[in-house]
Write an enzyme that holds these catalytic residues in place. Structure first.
Site, PDB file in Angstrom:
ATOM      1  N   ARG A   1      45.536   6.139  10.586  1.00 34.97           N
ATOM      2  CA  ARG A   1      46.198   5.123  11.412  1.00 34.97           C
ATOM      3  C   ARG A   1      47.696   5.091  11.118  1.00 34.97           C
ATOM      4  O   ARG A   1      48.508   4.888  12.013  1.00 34.97           O
ATOM      5  CB  ARG A   1      45.584   3.750  11.141  1.00 34.97           C
ATOM      6  CG  ARG A   1      44.111   3.670  11.534  1.00 34.97           C
ATOM      7  CD  ARG A   1      43.494   2.349  11.141  1.00 34.97           C
ATOM      8  NE  ARG A   1      42.113   2.244  11.563  1.00 34.97           N
ATOM      9  CZ  ARG A   1      41.069   2.491  10.775  1.00 34.97           C
ATOM     10  NH1 ARG A   1      41.244   2.882   9.534  1.00 34.97           N
ATOM     11  NH2 ARG A   1      39.835   2.353  11.237  1.00 34.97           N
TER      12      ARG A   1
ATOM     13  N   THR B   1      37.288   4.723  19.251  1.00 33.85           N
ATOM     14  CA  THR B   1      36.359   3.622  19.024  1.00 33.85           C
ATOM     15  C   THR B   1      36.729   2.559  20.057  1.00 33.85           C
ATOM     16  O   THR B   1      37.920   2.295  20.250  1.00 33.85           O
ATOM     17  CB  THR B   1      36.481   3.027  17.600  1.00 33.85           C
ATOM     18  OG1 THR B   1      37.785   2.451  17.457  1.00 33.85           O
ATOM     19  CG2 THR B   1      36.288   4.079  16.530  1.00 33.85           C
TER      20      THR B   1
ATOM     21  N   THR C   1      46.796  -2.488  18.359  1.00 30.26           N
ATOM     22  CA  THR C   1      47.366  -1.139  18.243  1.00 30.26           C
ATOM     23  C   THR C   1      47.610  -0.810  16.769  1.00 30.26           C
ATOM     24  O   THR C   1      48.103  -1.641  16.013  1.00 30.26           O
ATOM     25  CB  THR C   1      48.716  -1.077  18.998  1.00 30.26           C
ATOM     26  OG1 THR C   1      48.493  -1.484  20.331  1.00 30.26           O
ATOM     27  CG2 THR C   1      49.298   0.326  18.974  1.00 30.26           C
TER      28      THR C   1
ATOM     29  N   HIS D   1      43.887  -2.771   7.461  1.00 32.94           N
ATOM     30  CA  HIS D   1      42.877  -2.193   8.362  1.00 32.94           C
ATOM     31  C   HIS D   1      43.107  -0.676   8.290  1.00 32.94           C
ATOM     32  O   HIS D   1      43.861  -0.109   9.059  1.00 32.94           O
ATOM     33  CB  HIS D   1      43.071  -2.706   9.794  1.00 32.94           C
ATOM     34  CG  HIS D   1      42.254  -1.926  10.804  1.00 32.94           C
ATOM     35  ND1 HIS D   1      40.887  -1.845  10.754  1.00 32.94           N
ATOM     36  CD2 HIS D   1      42.633  -1.177  11.866  1.00 32.94           C
ATOM     37  CE1 HIS D   1      40.459  -1.083  11.754  1.00 32.94           C
ATOM     38  NE2 HIS D   1      41.493  -0.667  12.434  1.00 32.94           N
TER      39      HIS D   1
ATOM     40  N   ASP E   1      36.158  -4.182  10.735  1.00 35.68           N
ATOM     41  CA  ASP E   1      35.601  -3.560   9.526  1.00 35.68           C
ATOM     42  C   ASP E   1      34.576  -4.491   8.877  1.00 35.68           C
ATOM     43  O   ASP E   1      33.568  -4.042   8.326  1.00 35.68           O
ATOM     44  CB  ASP E   1      36.728  -3.254   8.532  1.00 35.68           C
ATOM     45  CG  ASP E   1      37.934  -2.640   9.215  1.00 35.68           C
ATOM     46  OD1 ASP E   1      38.187  -1.449   9.047  1.00 35.68           O
ATOM     47  OD2 ASP E   1      38.617  -3.376   9.954  1.00 35.68           O
ATOM     48  N   THR E   2      34.842  -5.791   8.931  1.00 40.82           N
ATOM     49  CA  THR E   2      33.913  -6.775   8.361  1.00 40.82           C
ATOM     50  C   THR E   2      32.604  -6.777   9.144  1.00 40.82           C
ATOM     51  O   THR E   2      31.513  -6.867   8.565  1.00 40.82           O
ATOM     52  CB  THR E   2      34.585  -8.163   8.357  1.00 40.82           C
ATOM     53  OG1 THR E   2      35.690  -8.113   7.457  1.00 40.82           O
ATOM     54  CG2 THR E   2      33.631  -9.265   7.930  1.00 40.82           C
TER      55      THR E   2
ATOM     56  N   ASP F   1      49.236  -2.596  32.052  1.00 41.55           N
ATOM     57  CA  ASP F   1      49.515  -1.262  31.496  1.00 41.55           C
ATOM     58  C   ASP F   1      50.631  -0.662  32.327  1.00 41.55           C
ATOM     59  O   ASP F   1      50.782  -1.008  33.513  1.00 41.55           O
ATOM     60  CB  ASP F   1      48.242  -0.388  31.574  1.00 41.55           C
ATOM     61  CG  ASP F   1      48.300   0.853  30.683  1.00 41.55           C
ATOM     62  OD1 ASP F   1      49.211   1.683  30.869  1.00 41.55           O
ATOM     63  OD2 ASP F   1      47.418   0.989  29.811  1.00 41.55           O
TER      64      ASP F   1
ATOM     65  N   ARG G   1      31.429  -4.174  10.709  1.00 43.61           N
ATOM     66  CA  ARG G   1      30.756  -2.921  10.297  1.00 43.61           C
ATOM     67  C   ARG G   1      30.037  -3.117   8.962  1.00 43.61           C
ATOM     68  O   ARG G   1      28.907  -2.670   8.765  1.00 43.61           O
ATOM     69  CB  ARG G   1      31.792  -1.796  10.151  1.00 43.61           C
ATOM     70  CG  ARG G   1      32.335  -1.303  11.477  1.00 43.61           C
ATOM     71  CD  ARG G   1      33.454  -0.270  11.274  1.00 43.61           C
ATOM     72  NE  ARG G   1      33.848   0.291  12.557  1.00 43.61           N
ATOM     73  CZ  ARG G   1      35.089   0.684  12.860  1.00 43.61           C
ATOM     74  NH1 ARG G   1      36.061   0.586  11.967  1.00 43.61           N
ATOM     75  NH2 ARG G   1      35.358   1.193  14.046  1.00 43.61           N
TER      76      ARG G   1
HETATM   77  N1  LIG Z   1      42.837  -2.457  15.189  1.00 46.37           N
HETATM   78  C1  LIG Z   1      41.664  -1.895  15.434  1.00 46.37           C
HETATM   79  O1  LIG Z   1      40.643  -2.305  14.869  1.00 46.37           O
HETATM   80  C2  LIG Z   1      41.613  -0.752  16.414  1.00 46.37           C
HETATM   81  C3  LIG Z   1      40.377  -0.179  16.768  1.00 46.37           C
HETATM   82  C4  LIG Z   1      40.375   0.863  17.676  1.00 46.37           C
HETATM   83  C5  LIG Z   1      41.578   1.349  18.188  1.00 46.37           C
HETATM   84  N2  LIG Z   1      42.749   0.776  17.809  1.00 46.37           N
HETATM   85  C6  LIG Z   1      44.046   1.244  18.317  1.00 46.37           C
HETATM   86  O2  LIG Z   1      44.230   0.774  19.649  1.00 46.37           O
HETATM   87  C7  LIG Z   1      45.201   1.598  20.302  1.00 46.37           C
HETATM   88  C8  LIG Z   1      44.704   1.987  21.688  1.00 46.37           C
HETATM   89  O3  LIG Z   1      43.633   2.877  21.578  1.00 46.37           O
HETATM   90  P1  LIG Z   1      42.935   3.467  22.895  1.00 46.37           P
HETATM   91  O4  LIG Z   1      41.782   4.298  22.437  1.00 46.37           O
HETATM   92  O5  LIG Z   1      42.725   2.387  23.883  1.00 46.37           O
HETATM   93  O6  LIG Z   1      44.120   4.422  23.429  1.00 46.37           O
HETATM   94  P2  LIG Z   1      44.283   4.962  24.938  1.00 46.37           P
HETATM   95  O7  LIG Z   1      45.171   6.149  24.835  1.00 46.37           O
HETATM   96  O8  LIG Z   1      42.964   5.101  25.583  1.00 46.37           O
HETATM   97  O9  LIG Z   1      45.070   3.764  25.682  1.00 46.37           O
HETATM   98  C9  LIG Z   1      46.369   3.396  25.364  1.00 46.37           C
HETATM   99  C10 LIG Z   1      46.970   2.780  26.616  1.00 46.37           C
HETATM  100  O10 LIG Z   1      48.251   2.232  26.269  1.00 46.37           O
HETATM  101  C11 LIG Z   1      49.071   2.343  27.439  1.00 46.37           C
HETATM  102  N3  LIG Z   1      50.483   2.181  27.103  1.00 46.37           N
HETATM  103  C12 LIG Z   1      51.302   3.010  26.407  1.00 46.37           C
HETATM  104  N4  LIG Z   1      52.534   2.487  26.336  1.00 46.37           N
HETATM  105  C13 LIG Z   1      52.508   1.283  26.975  1.00 46.37           C
HETATM  106  C14 LIG Z   1      53.457   0.252  27.221  1.00 46.37           C
HETATM  107  N5  LIG Z   1      54.724   0.381  26.796  1.00 46.37           N
HETATM  108  N6  LIG Z   1      53.080  -0.848  27.919  1.00 46.37           N
HETATM  109  C15 LIG Z   1      51.811  -0.961  28.368  1.00 46.37           C
HETATM  110  N7  LIG Z   1      50.862  -0.022  28.160  1.00 46.37           N
HETATM  111  C16 LIG Z   1      51.199   1.090  27.476  1.00 46.37           C
HETATM  112  C17 LIG Z   1      48.724   3.739  27.969  1.00 46.37           C
HETATM  113  O11 LIG Z   1      49.116   3.896  29.333  1.00 46.37           O
HETATM  114  C18 LIG Z   1      47.202   3.771  27.760  1.00 46.37           C
HETATM  115  O12 LIG Z   1      46.504   3.357  28.926  1.00 46.37           O
HETATM  116  C19 LIG Z   1      45.440   2.779  19.344  1.00 46.37           C
HETATM  117  O13 LIG Z   1      46.629   2.575  18.610  1.00 46.37           O
HETATM  118  C20 LIG Z   1      44.235   2.732  18.439  1.00 46.37           C
HETATM  119  O14 LIG Z   1      44.466   3.351  17.186  1.00 46.37           O
HETATM  120  C21 LIG Z   1      42.787  -0.261  16.943  1.00 46.37           C
END
Ligand SMILES: NC(=O)c1ccc[n+]([C@@H]2O[C@H](COP(=O)([O-])OP(=O)(O)OC[C@H]3O[C@@H](n4cnc5c(N)ncnc54)[C@H](O)[C@@H]3O)[C@@H](O)[C@H]2O)c1
Length: 317
Positions: free
Chosen positions: A92, A234, A123, A179, A152-153, A38, A155
């Protein structure tokens, strides 16, 4: 290809999702080496320490991490969770602009240290980001895909399993498409054990109706909104879903999962990443083209593709 020995996964982003994915991967022994990367140095170092302090009680997996790109080196799988997350009530798709910029700046750096890895995008909006990242990097479509509707599946199967009175793993049903808000279940082939879903007699002595199934699909689609409203993110279920995808790749499992690679003539859809049942192995993800869709499902699938194509088009330079 064979199962990967001395395997390494890097999880990019040490927020709620990334640290939960690392936690799940350690507990499940998904990879021999787990790394967390990170740009927020203090945060990632703290998460890595906290995870490392528990490794007496996990298997043989170890954890490293930090804000130096070198922690990613040698990874066979890179899971990307970095970026902005949904605020309560936010879709999203509304994250698309900011997260597309983060992804575009990050991908060349990640590829410079892990050129041969399989990339899994978590992400959001994960399908749109996958198509943009695949185009930007030129990676073969099987080597870069979104976690898509694996969550989602899960869930859906949990809800159906409870209603049907069977374990989640005895429910055979998939959510496909985006998604997000245009996702839908493939009801036409859903079964409990080997029994078509509408024929199954529940412990209450009744059968599920199409109206009830429609409501279950809506509840699944909107599940994240409910969780985010209550706790701001989540994380546990997506952490487990990510760990499961990591295992399927590193163990060369050829497991069928609804992940989201860029499709090439899948039921007439090309150039869009959408979740469809796919074979996940050390090579990445290959969509199963023979997956049957009925006429209504095809209509919904094309609507999902059109919606995402429009978002991706609006983000291309
Ligand atoms: N696909 C899915 O099923 C699903 C499910 C839940 C959440 N998500 C997504 O996952 C993502 C993260 O959610 P979260 O709750 O962990 O967010 P969060 O804010 O808790 O964490 C995001 C992290 O990304 C880091 N970050 C930002 N830019 C960066 C970079 N250039 N390089 C490295 N790290 C970087 C930040 O420092 C932070 O620690 C969101 O986009 C969320 O919508 C996807």
């Amino acid at each position: 290809m064979a199962a990967i020995e001395n395997s390494k996964v890097t999880i990019v982003g040490a927020g709620s999702v990334g640290s939960s994915a690392a936690y799940a991967a350690l507990i499940r022994g998904s990879a021999r080496h787990v790394a967390l990367y990170d740009i927020a140095t203090a945060k990632v170092e703290a998460e890595v320490l906290d995870l490392a302090h528990g490794t007496q009680f996990t298997g043989s997996s170890d954890i490293i991490g930090g804000s130096d790109l070198s922690v990613v080196e040698g990874s066979q799988v890179v899971v990307i969770t970095a970026g902005a997350k949904q605020n309560p009530g936010q879709t999203r798709i509304e994250l698309a602009g900011v997260n597309a910029r983060i992804m575009a700046s990050m991908m060349p750096d990640l590829l410079s240290v892990a050129p041969d890895a399989v990339y899994v995008l978590v992400t959001n909006p994960c399908d749109v980001l996958t198509v943009l990242a695949q185009e930007q990097t030129g990676l073969p479509p099987e080597r870069i895909f979104a976690s898509g509707t694996v969550l989602d599946t899960s869930r859906l199967r949990w809800k159906l399993g409870k209603r049907a009175g069977v374990s989640t793993s005895s429910v055979h049903a998939y959510i496909v498409g985006e998604h997000g808000d245009t996702e839908f279940p493939l009801w036409s082939k859903a079964t409990i054990g080997s029994v078509p879903i509408l024929d199954w007699v529940t412990p209450a002595g009744d059968r599920m109706t199409t109206d009830e199934l429609d409501q279950i699909a809506i509840d699944v689609r909107d599940a994240a909104y409910k969780v985010i409203l209550g706790k701001g993110a989540t994380n546990y279920a997506i952490g487990l879903s990510s760990a499961r995808i990591i295992e399927a790749i590193l163990n060369d499992e050829h497991a069928v999962m609804p992940v989201s690679p860029v499709l090439q003539d899948f039921h007439g859809v090309s150039g869009v990443a959408l979740s469809v049942p796919s074979i996940v192995s050390a090579k990445g993800a290959s969509p199963i083209r023979e997956t049957p869709f009925d006429a209504r499902e095809l209509e919904l699938f094309h609507a999902s593709a059109d919606a995402l194509r429009e978002v991706a088009d609006s983000l291309r330079p």
